[in-house]
Design an enzyme around this catalytic site. Structure first.
Site, PDB file in Angstrom:
ATOM      1  N   HIS A 122      -3.907 -10.707   3.785  1.00 48.17           N
ATOM      2  CA  HIS A 122      -2.889  -9.336   3.610  1.00 48.17           C
ATOM      3  C   HIS A 122      -3.906  -8.346   3.456  1.00 48.17           C
ATOM      4  O   HIS A 122      -5.235  -8.364   2.813  1.00 48.17           O
ATOM      5  CB  HIS A 122      -2.294  -9.654   2.106  1.00 48.17           C
ATOM      6  N   ASP A 200      -6.705 -15.697  -3.195  1.00 53.29           N
ATOM      7  CA  ASP A 200      -5.555 -15.007  -3.346  1.00 53.29           C
ATOM      8  C   ASP A 200      -4.114 -15.628  -3.474  1.00 53.29           C
ATOM      9  O   ASP A 200      -3.671 -16.338  -2.573  1.00 53.29           O
ATOM     10  CB  ASP A 200      -5.428 -14.124  -1.875  1.00 53.29           C
ATOM     11  N   GLN A 203       1.217 -15.717  -2.804  1.00 58.37           N
ATOM     12  CA  GLN A 203       2.252 -16.447  -2.635  1.00 58.37           C
ATOM     13  C   GLN A 203       2.299 -17.850  -2.991  1.00 58.37           C
ATOM     14  O   GLN A 203       3.499 -18.388  -2.991  1.00 58.37           O
ATOM     15  CB  GLN A 203       2.293 -16.442  -0.866  1.00 58.37           C
ATOM     16  N   LYS A 226       6.194 -11.842  -8.377  1.00 57.52           N
ATOM     17  CA  LYS A 226       6.727 -12.701  -7.145  1.00 57.52           C
ATOM     18  C   LYS A 226       7.024 -14.186  -7.773  1.00 57.52           C
ATOM     19  O   LYS A 226       7.763 -15.002  -6.895  1.00 57.52           O
ATOM     20  CB  LYS A 226       5.560 -12.799  -6.123  1.00 57.52           C
ATOM     21  N   CYS A 364       1.937  -5.968   5.897  1.00 56.68           N
ATOM     22  CA  CYS A 364       0.644  -5.767   5.270  1.00 56.68           C
ATOM     23  C   CYS A 364      -0.306  -6.567   5.922  1.00 56.68           C
ATOM     24  O   CYS A 364      -1.400  -7.009   5.056  1.00 56.68           O
ATOM     25  CB  CYS A 364       0.780  -5.565   3.919  1.00 56.68           C
TER      26      CYS A 364
HETATM   27  N1  C6P Z   1       2.864  -9.459  -0.320  1.00 53.14           N
HETATM   28  C1  C6P Z   1       4.921  -9.270   1.148  1.00 53.14           C
HETATM   29  O1  C6P Z   1       6.091  -8.673   1.133  1.00 53.14           O
HETATM   30  P1  C6P Z   1       1.034  -7.061  -4.962  1.00 53.14           P
HETATM   31  O2  C6P Z   1       1.357  -5.970  -4.069  1.00 53.14           O
HETATM   32  O3  C6P Z   1      -0.381  -6.664  -5.793  1.00 53.14           O
HETATM   33  O4  C6P Z   1       1.774  -7.841  -6.109  1.00 53.14           O
HETATM   34  O5  C6P Z   1       0.754  -8.337  -3.972  1.00 53.14           O
HETATM   35  C2  C6P Z   1      -0.243  -8.176  -2.863  1.00 53.14           C
HETATM   36  C3  C6P Z   1      -0.350  -9.331  -2.118  1.00 53.14           C
HETATM   37  C4  C6P Z   1      -1.494 -10.010  -1.828  1.00 53.14           C
HETATM   38  N2  C6P Z   1      -1.860 -11.016  -1.181  1.00 53.14           N
HETATM   39  C5  C6P Z   1      -0.485 -11.725  -0.493  1.00 53.14           C
HETATM   40  C6  C6P Z   1      -0.911 -12.997   0.393  1.00 53.14           C
HETATM   41  C7  C6P Z   1       0.575 -10.981  -0.507  1.00 53.14           C
HETATM   42  O6  C6P Z   1       1.443 -11.678   0.067  1.00 53.14           O
HETATM   43  C8  C6P Z   1       0.680  -9.953  -1.286  1.00 53.14           C
HETATM   44  C9  C6P Z   1       2.100  -9.067  -1.372  1.00 53.14           C
HETATM   45  C10 C6P Z   1       4.228  -8.795  -0.306  1.00 53.14           C
HETATM   46  O7  C6P Z   1       4.316  -9.937   1.728  1.00 53.14           O
HETATM   47  C11 C6P Z   1       4.250  -7.108  -0.179  1.00 53.14           C
HETATM   48  S1  C6P Z   1       3.278  -6.512   1.179  1.00 53.14           S
END
Ligand code: C6P
Length: 409
Positions: A122, A200, A203, A226, A364
């Site tokens: 991401h 990371d 998910q 999430k 993203c």
């Molecule tokens: N992905 C998706 O719709 P934040 O925004 O900081 O809570 O998470 C960022 C992030 C980092 N790593 C991974 C693997 C992610 O999936 C995400 C967030 C969302 O896929 C929003 S773009």
């Protein structure tokens, strides 16, 4: 078996109709919905003990601080951290990774050191490292993604063999392909090569039981929103000696020990990394979300989500013109696809017209989209409250969308 029908009654937002139809929410990888007890906990905090934490000596402040620190202890147990001191509250995964990039990378990386990332990251696990590479002279290296959507671990070994790698930062589960990466094995290989490993967990945290001890990673980053908690809060879990050696990420109130006009010393971890007033209500709401997950049968939820994922993949594969992305043996309920002749944005809008929420776009993950050879995809992603009927509506609506866009009505 997991009783999703009963569980979904815990989520007020799912009880509504959208555009005249009962809501089907399949955008859980972007953010999950919140159970009533999380919402009530946030309201109750504001209604009974709102105060700033770690600062004052009055009753409300003590109560707010106690609840805030209780969540740290609960999160440490939930994620298998060695001590609550290893749990840092951040705004989310993005901030957690930036904290490591600036707090660790800015201090310890030297020109020609290497940072290993993967092609499935991401932007949150790419861009912070690009910024740090530019600031330090370190170089970025990438583990390629195989056609099945897994990581090429032989390529990782080749990258590690050059002896310059200081950090391997990898997603636990892809938000596009659903692939669950073998992060414990990746951490083992990183350590053998003298590198640290950041996972990371944006998910993975909502779906997989996580023990940072078993993963043996140096950092684990995730987002509360999430995993059925509020927005604006996330976690960074790190090993004590590494956190202690790092620089603070932001300066301000409550992260200091002593401040002179020209210089300062820092508070102990984790407070060194929590400058300013934190998102107290969100932290307390996250505690309620973790409590909700602790009470649930997580193995049964996982089995349920796997069952739904298999059924969805089969039904979508049977639709003409549908191309699915990712076929890793270990995967989560994150299903990306394209439909011939229908732009993903048009599909998402069409489905919205039927009360079905999915996500569409590059998710993203622009470099991964290029690797897959598409500008964008549509994505349906599952949570513990999804039912077979949600997928039936999705599949039927995609069939109608194809007729509408490709043959007119
Ligand atoms: N992905 C998706 O719709 P934040 O925004 O900081 O809570 O998470 C960022 C992030 C980092 N790593 C991974 C693997 C992610 O999936 C995400 C967030 C969302 O896929 C929003 S773009």
């Amino acid at each position: 078996m997991w009783d999703a029908e009963t569980a979904r009654r815990d989520f007020p937002v799912l009880q509504q109709t959208v555009r005249g139809r009962p809501l089907v929410y399949l955008d859980n990888a972007a953010t999950s919905q919140k159970p009533a007890e999380v919402i009530q906990t946030v309201c109750e905090y504001y209604g009974t003990c709102n105060a700033n934490v770690h600062r004052a000596f009055h009753y409300l402040a003590e109560e707010a601080t106690r609840r805030y620190e209780d969540v740290r202890r609960r999160a440490a147990t939930f994620f298998g951290a060695a001590t609550p001191r290893e749990v840092v509250f951040t705004r989310g995964t993005t901030e957690s990774i930036n904290l490591v990039a600036w707090g660790w990378g800015r201090k310890f990386l030297r020109p020609d050191d290497a940072i290993v990332l993967t092609e499935m990251e991401h932007h949150s696990n790419l861009v912070p490292w690009q910024l740090i590479a530019a600031a330090t002279g370190a170089r970025l290296r990438f583990v390629p993604v195989t056609p099945e959507g897994t990581l090429d671990l032989d390529a990782l070994d080749r990258l590690l063999a050059d002896g310059r790698v200081r950090m391997v930062a990898v997603t636990h589960a892809s938000n596009v392909l659903g692939t669950v990466n073998p992060v414990a094995e990746i951490a083992r290989r990183a350590h053998r090569a003298g590198a640290l490993c950041l996972v990371d967990g944006a998910q993975s945290a909502p779906h997989l039981p996580i023990s940072v001890r078993d993963l043996d990673c140096d950092f684990y980053a995730c987002s509360g929103h999430k995993m059925y908690g509020p927005t604006g809060v996330g976690l960074l879990i790190g090993r004590t000696p590494i956190l202690e050696a790092m620089n603070p990420f932001m300066g301000g109130g409550e992260m200091i020990d002593r401040v002179e006009l020209e210089h300062s010393t820092w508070a102990e971890i984790p407070h060194k990394f929590e400058a300013g007033t934190p998102n107290i209500s969100a932290v307390i709401g996250l505690g309620a979300a973790i409590a909700y997950l602790e009470r649930a049968d997580r193995a049964a939820i996982l089995a349920w989500e796997e069952h739904l994922t298999d059924a969805a993949l089969q039904a979508l594969a049977a639709l003409p013109g549908v191309r699915l992305f990712g076929s890793a043996p270990q995967r989560l309920g994150v299903i990306s696809f394209t439909v011939d002749g229908v732009h993903p944005h048009d599909l998402a809008q069409f489905l919205d017209g039927e009360g079905i929420a999915i996500r569409a776009g590059h998710l993203c993950c622009q470099p991964l989209m290029r690797r897959l050879g598409v500008p964008a995809v549509s994505r349906a992603s599952l949570a513990l409250y999804n039912m077979p009927a949600d997928l039936d509506r999705l599949v039927a609506a995609i069939g109608r969308a194809r007729t509408y866009f490709c043959h007119g009505t």
